[in-house]
Scaffold this motif. Structure first.
Motif, PDB file in Angstrom:
ATOM      1  N   ASP A 104      34.022  35.789  33.470  1.00 35.20           N
ATOM      2  CA  ASP A 104      34.402  36.944  32.647  1.00 35.20           C
ATOM      3  C   ASP A 104      33.589  38.154  33.111  1.00 35.20           C
ATOM      4  OD1 ASP A 104      35.481  38.525  30.680  1.00 35.20           O
ATOM      5  OD2 ASP A 104      34.125  37.792  29.101  1.00 35.20           O
ATOM      6  N   ARG A 105      34.126  38.909  34.089  1.00 37.89           N
ATOM      7  CA  ARG A 105      33.403  39.990  34.729  1.00 37.89           C
ATOM      8  C   ARG A 105      33.364  41.236  33.846  1.00 37.89           C
ATOM      9  NH1 ARG A 105      33.196  39.290  40.371  1.00 37.89           N
ATOM     10  NH2 ARG A 105      32.111  41.303  40.381  1.00 37.89           N
ATOM     11  N   ARG A 106      32.256  42.033  34.065  1.00 33.16           N
ATOM     12  CA  ARG A 106      32.125  43.297  33.338  1.00 33.16           C
ATOM     13  C   ARG A 106      33.014  44.348  33.993  1.00 33.16           C
ATOM     14  NH1 ARG A 106      27.237  43.141  32.943  1.00 33.16           N
ATOM     15  NH2 ARG A 106      27.168  42.399  30.804  1.00 33.16           N
ATOM     16  N   LEU A 107      33.613  45.200  33.152  1.00 30.77           N
ATOM     17  CA  LEU A 107      34.566  46.196  33.621  1.00 30.77           C
ATOM     18  C   LEU A 107      33.851  47.479  34.015  1.00 30.77           C
ATOM     19  CD1 LEU A 107      37.355  45.705  30.920  1.00 30.77           C
ATOM     20  CD2 LEU A 107      37.277  44.718  33.219  1.00 30.77           C
ATOM     21  N   GLN A 108      34.506  48.218  34.938  1.00 29.97           N
ATOM     22  CA  GLN A 108      34.068  49.565  35.315  1.00 29.97           C
ATOM     23  C   GLN A 108      35.220  50.537  35.101  1.00 29.97           C
ATOM     24  OE1 GLN A 108      32.295  49.746  39.238  1.00 29.97           O
ATOM     25  NE2 GLN A 108      31.021  47.907  38.881  1.00 29.97           N
ATOM     26  N   ALA A 109      34.876  51.799  35.077  1.00 32.47           N
ATOM     27  CA  ALA A 109      35.894  52.819  34.835  1.00 32.47           C
ATOM     28  C   ALA A 109      36.992  52.711  35.877  1.00 32.47           C
ATOM     29  CB  ALA A 109      35.253  54.193  34.853  1.00 32.47           C
ATOM     30  N   LYS A 124      41.363  43.979  38.999  1.00 35.22           N
ATOM     31  CA  LYS A 124      41.549  44.741  40.239  1.00 35.22           C
ATOM     32  C   LYS A 124      40.785  46.055  40.136  1.00 35.22           C
ATOM     33  CE  LYS A 124      46.020  42.707  41.428  1.00 35.22           C
ATOM     34  NZ  LYS A 124      47.416  42.959  41.847  1.00 35.22           N
ATOM     35  N   ARG A 125      40.151  46.416  41.272  1.00 33.06           N
ATOM     36  CA  ARG A 125      39.368  47.639  41.323  1.00 33.06           C
ATOM     37  C   ARG A 125      39.678  48.350  42.647  1.00 33.06           C
ATOM     38  NH1 ARG A 125      33.671  46.051  40.251  1.00 33.06           N
ATOM     39  NH2 ARG A 125      34.519  45.854  38.125  1.00 33.06           N
ATOM     40  N   ASN A 126      40.185  49.559  42.484  1.00 25.53           N
ATOM     41  CA  ASN A 126      40.553  50.348  43.669  1.00 25.53           C
ATOM     42  C   ASN A 126      41.526  49.589  44.556  1.00 25.53           C
ATOM     43  OD1 ASN A 126      38.802  52.440  42.863  1.00 25.53           O
ATOM     44  ND2 ASN A 126      37.052  51.418  43.855  1.00 25.53           N
ATOM     45  N   GLY A 127      42.461  48.860  43.929  1.00 26.60           N
ATOM     46  CA  GLY A 127      43.488  48.162  44.677  1.00 26.60           C
ATOM     47  C   GLY A 127      43.076  46.820  45.217  1.00 26.60           C
ATOM     48  N   ARG A 128      41.835  46.426  45.044  1.00 30.56           N
ATOM     49  CA  ARG A 128      41.361  45.141  45.550  1.00 30.56           C
ATOM     50  C   ARG A 128      41.166  44.153  44.395  1.00 30.56           C
ATOM     51  NH1 ARG A 128      36.716  44.654  47.394  1.00 30.56           N
ATOM     52  NH2 ARG A 128      35.766  46.533  46.501  1.00 30.56           N
TER      53      ARG A 128
END
Length: 865
Positions: free
Chosen positions: A277-282, A254-258
């Motif tokens: 297997d997705r790459r992560l972001q801050a 989940k990113r920014n609630g999505r």
């Protein structure tokens, strides 16, 4: 002054690094220590600071800090796998337990959770892997720019918090949010526009770290700082994995609630697919929900386990998750355990070989059991025993014994052709029914009634008529080895004599090993109305023992089964002992004599019944050959066969008498029976002494004293190596002359005539045990004095003389040895025994010391003849 100021700055920075930071950055202080010049150190000492001591303190603090960090942040080892030794023990214990439990009933583990077990103790992201083209640049990333052409420069530029690179001569360039390819394109464009004649090579240096959140059913949920190249799997790895209540098939990014992506670890585990297997972001959140639906599969599949269900709807889907069936799976006899709509545990039988069974609906919580095929083999005939190619053969209707055993060439030497055992399973209970087969008659005529038609699962056992010497010797070696290991466990000396091993009994046991298995099964299926079909034979046959009772079995059949008659057998008649159980109040025993001569001619008049015992008598007055060994100063020495009742005087005539060099008075006559009896008594004495030693050690230990039993243990060693002589004292001259009673000879007797001797031997507790030339004017005291006299440990009252003929006299007193007033003669041995009471503490030790000492000296005296 400048050096002094530099030293103060050095010390100030040093203290600042150590004292004024909540989390001190020791790298700066370390760098100062490493780079401090001798002039700076000297100026610091002038100011009252010892830089070397401060740097040593720094190194200690670094070490302590490292230890503290290790203690405060222990390694993440999921599933409590921290104790590898304990894990190994539990694994071995589980394996041993599993071996005893049927595979279909063994406990199951949840599939996939071991992926994160036993990983490294720290997580170190790989820093030298290529940066992908779609990598998103952000604050903290280091960009390396190499200019070449008109100007040659290299820059390492870090993306600032505002997302810009501060490029010399070009000013700020905003790159945050750009992909790696976009970054290279923008920088190349700007450099070519603003710096004429210069080209650039752009690459990524040290990448930034990002913070992500791992929540839900993670083993250790929380915020983690990882490399900006990290993926969902990397984050799960560093957090210790997933709890067993967490889902492996619905891991959410989940990113920014999505919701950005969903990862199914089964794709990785079963297919090796990591595309999702997705790459992560801050700031990304990895959420692990609880597992929802599961189903179990046990038994004959590749991976029996508990599986999480996602899109699986049928039993076939569950089998596919488990890797499919094993070759020995009975798919048509599968079973499903499930909870029905009423909340009751129920069982459903399914046939997974048909489409309707494979497409059966799969429910949450189902347990699918895949049973193995039955181990029982059908449509075979087994041949075992004394032949070259034992094993199983294909059965078909009409198969006969001659189709399996086609000729004598497939049989080993000395195979029993007159009696082979055919064991058949009767329906419906599969109880055993023994039948007899005469291979000799089959080889003569294949149309013989003995050439039986075989049925499926029949077993033919070929017996042998001779002892298997090789197998018997191997078995004896095994028994001796086991006895040796047992003696070692009981701390018994290696010199102890081995127990008697009956070779004949071992040979019978080996030969009848297959028969014994049938006997056991026949006994198990017996009952009141159907007695065990077992009979026995003893006496003068090669292999006495118990045998299965076949249909219409006669005495001659049982004799053939036992390997036939031996040389000593009385082949005229035999006796059958029968137990009559017809009277419910009392069992009666009857004895019946049968005519063996008529039986062997085929005129059978007596049929054997269960529990009959056939006794084959021995020919009257038949005895095994008896031999006597005669050696020494004899005219015709050698081994002589004797008849029953033959005497020693008769034997002396056969051997030609004693030659002119022999000493009749010193004849040594030994007997096997006496030797065995003496050896048995020595063993009893040894056992008593061992018990007394153990008791003495325990008693002294209880009262806090050390047991002085070394002398007794030494006696045990002596007893272990002491051999009985079995000597019988005789007056050979009187026997030859007829003045004393003659000796009736027995098998194993031994007569040795030594040469005439001229010396008298003194042994025992004297200063110099030796031999002296015989002198008619000397008595035993004179000979003892000539040997230096008695020692302090000598027992003067127990001195005895072993005469040349083996008799013993006590010159000083009468006692347990005979006392006669005789003069010393050539060939005599004077024995000065040890005073055992001076060295031993236990009463038995004293007796044993005396007996062993006397035996040893007596044997020495005999050997000196």
């Amino acid at each position: 002054m400048k050096r002094y100021i530099s030293a103060l700055i050095l010390v100030g920075l040093f203290h600042t690094s150590l004292a004024y930071a909540a989390n001190p950055d020791l790298s700066q202080a370390r760098q100062l220590c490493n780079n401090a010049t001798p002039a700076q150190k000297q100026a610091a000492r002038a100011a009252g600071y010892d830089v070397d001591s401060l740097c040593a303190s720094l190194r200690n603090q670094v070490a302590n800090s490292t230890n503290q960090i290790n203690i405060q942040t222990p390694a993440v080892l999921p599933r409590e796998f921290k104790d590898e030794n304990k894990l190994g023990l539990e694994k071995n214990k589980h394996q041993k337990t599993s071996e005893k439990i049927a595979k279909v009933d063994q406990p199951l583990k949840k599939f996939g959770y071991s992926l994160f077990a036993g990983e490294p103790t720290t997580y170190t992201p790989v820093g030298n892997i290529p940066v992908p083209a779609n990598y998103i640049v952000g604050p903290g990333d280091l960009v390396r720019v190499q200019l070449y052409g008109k100007e040659n420069q290299s820059y390492e530029l870090q993306v600032g918090r505002d997302g810009a690179l501060q490029f010399p001569e070009l000013g700020p360039i905003y790159v945050s949010g750009l992909s790696y390819d976009e970054l290279k394109a923008r920088l190349n464009e700007q450099i070519q526009e603003q710096i004429i004649g210069v080209q650039a090579n752009i690459s990524m240096g040290e990448l930034r770290s990002i913070q992500v959140f791992i929540v839900g059913e993670a083993y250790r949920p929380g915020a983690y700082t990882v490399s900006s190249l990290s993926t969902i799997l990397n984050a799960l790895y560093v957090s210790g994995g997933i709890k067993e209540i967490g889902s492996l098939r619905n891991i959410q990014l989940k990113r920014n609630g999505r919701l950005i992506s969903t990862l199914d670890l089964y794709d990785l585990l079963l297919k090796g697919d990591t595309r999702k297997d997705r790459r992560l972001q801050a700031g990304d959140v990895v959420f692990i929900p609880s597992v929802k639906k599961t189903a179990s599969i046990a038994g004959e599949v590749v991976r029996p386990a508990i599986y999480e269900l996602k899109n699986e709807k049928s039993l076939a889907d569950l089998v596919n998750l488990a890797g499919g069936f094993l070759p020995n799976a009975a798919a048509d006899a599968s079973r499903v355990q499930r909870i029905d709509t009423k909340g009751v545990m129920t069982v459903v039988d399914v046939d997974l070989k048909v489409s309707s069974g494979r497409n059966s609906r799969l429910h949450n919580g189902d347990l699918l059991q895949i049973f193995p095929v039955l181990e029982k083999q059908e449509n075979i005939v087994t041949v075992e025993g004394h032949l070259y190619r034992p094993g199983s053969y294909s059965w078909y209707p009409g198969l006969r014994v001659s189709d399996i055993i086609k000729n004598p060439n497939i049989l080993r030497a000395n195979a029993n052709l007159d009696f082979a055992l055919l064991v058949r399973e009767t329906k419906p209970l599969k109880s055993l029914k023994p039948l007899k087969v005469n291979l000799r008659e089959i080889f003569k005529d294949k149309n013989s009634s003995f050439n039986l038609h075989l049925e499926s699962r029949d077993k033919i056992i070929i017996l042998n008529n001779a002892i298997d010497e090789l197998a018997t010797e191997e078995k004896i070696k095994q028994i001796k080895l086991e006895e040796k290991e047992l003696n070692q466990a009981k701390n018994i000396s290696q010199n102890a004599k081995a127990a008697n091993i009956n070779k004949q009994e071992i040979a019978i046991e080996i030969r009848n090993e297959l028969v014994a298995q049938i006997i056991t099964q026949l006994q198990a299926q017996a009952n009141l109305n159907s007695p065990a079909q077992i009979i026995s034979i003893n006496g003068a046959v090669k292999f006495p023992g118990e045998y299965p009772l076949t249909e219409n079995m006669a005495a001659v059949d049982l004799i053939y089964a036992a390997g036939g008659l031996v040389e000593s057998a009385y082949a005229i008649e035999a006796e059958v002992t029968r137990y009559d159980l017809n009277d419910p109040l009392e069992a009666k025993v009857s004895h019946t004599t049968i005519d063996l001569q008529q039986e062997f001619l085929g005129n059978v008049s007596f049929q054997l019944k269960p529990h009959d015992q056939l006794n084959i008598k021995v020919t009257p007055e038949y005895r095994d050959f008896a031999n006597v060994e005669v050696s020494g100063e004899i005219k015709f020495p050698g081994t002589y066969r004797i008849q029953r009742g033959e005497t020693l005087s008769q034997l002396m005539k056969r051997v030609g008498g004693v030659n002119s060099f022999g000493s009749v008075r010193a004849a040594v006559f030994s007997r096997k029976e006496l030797r065995e009896h003496e050896q048995k008594q020595l063993r009893k004495l040894q056992q008593r002494l061992r018990q007394d030693v153990a008791s003495a050690e325990l008693e002294n230990k209880n009262i806090g004293k050390s047991a002085d039993v070394e002398s007794a243990k030494s006696l045990l060693e002596v007893l272990d190596t002491t051999e009985a002589t079995g000597r019988l004292v005789i007056d050979l001259a009187g026997i030859i002359n007829g003045t004393v009673e003659d000796v009736v000879l027995k098998d194993g007797d031994d007569l040795y005539i030594p040469a005439r001797r001229q010396e008298v031997t003194v042994v025992g507790e004297v200063q110099v045990p030796t031999s002296h030339l015989f002198d008619t004017g000397l008595d035993f005291d004179d000979y003892i004095e000539r040997s230096g006299g008695e020692k302090e440990t000598a027992n003067s009252d127990a001195i005895y003389i072993v005469k040349a003929d083996g008799s013993v006299i006590l010159p000083n007193q009468s006692g347990w040895l005979s006392h006669r007033e005789e003069e010393i003669e050539a060939g005599d041995t004077i024995v000065v025994p040890l005073d055992a009471s001076r060295v031993d503490q236990l009463e038995l030790w004293s007796k044993v010391s005396s007996i062993v000492y006397q035996l040893a000296l007596g044997a020495a005296a005999v050997k000196s003849f």
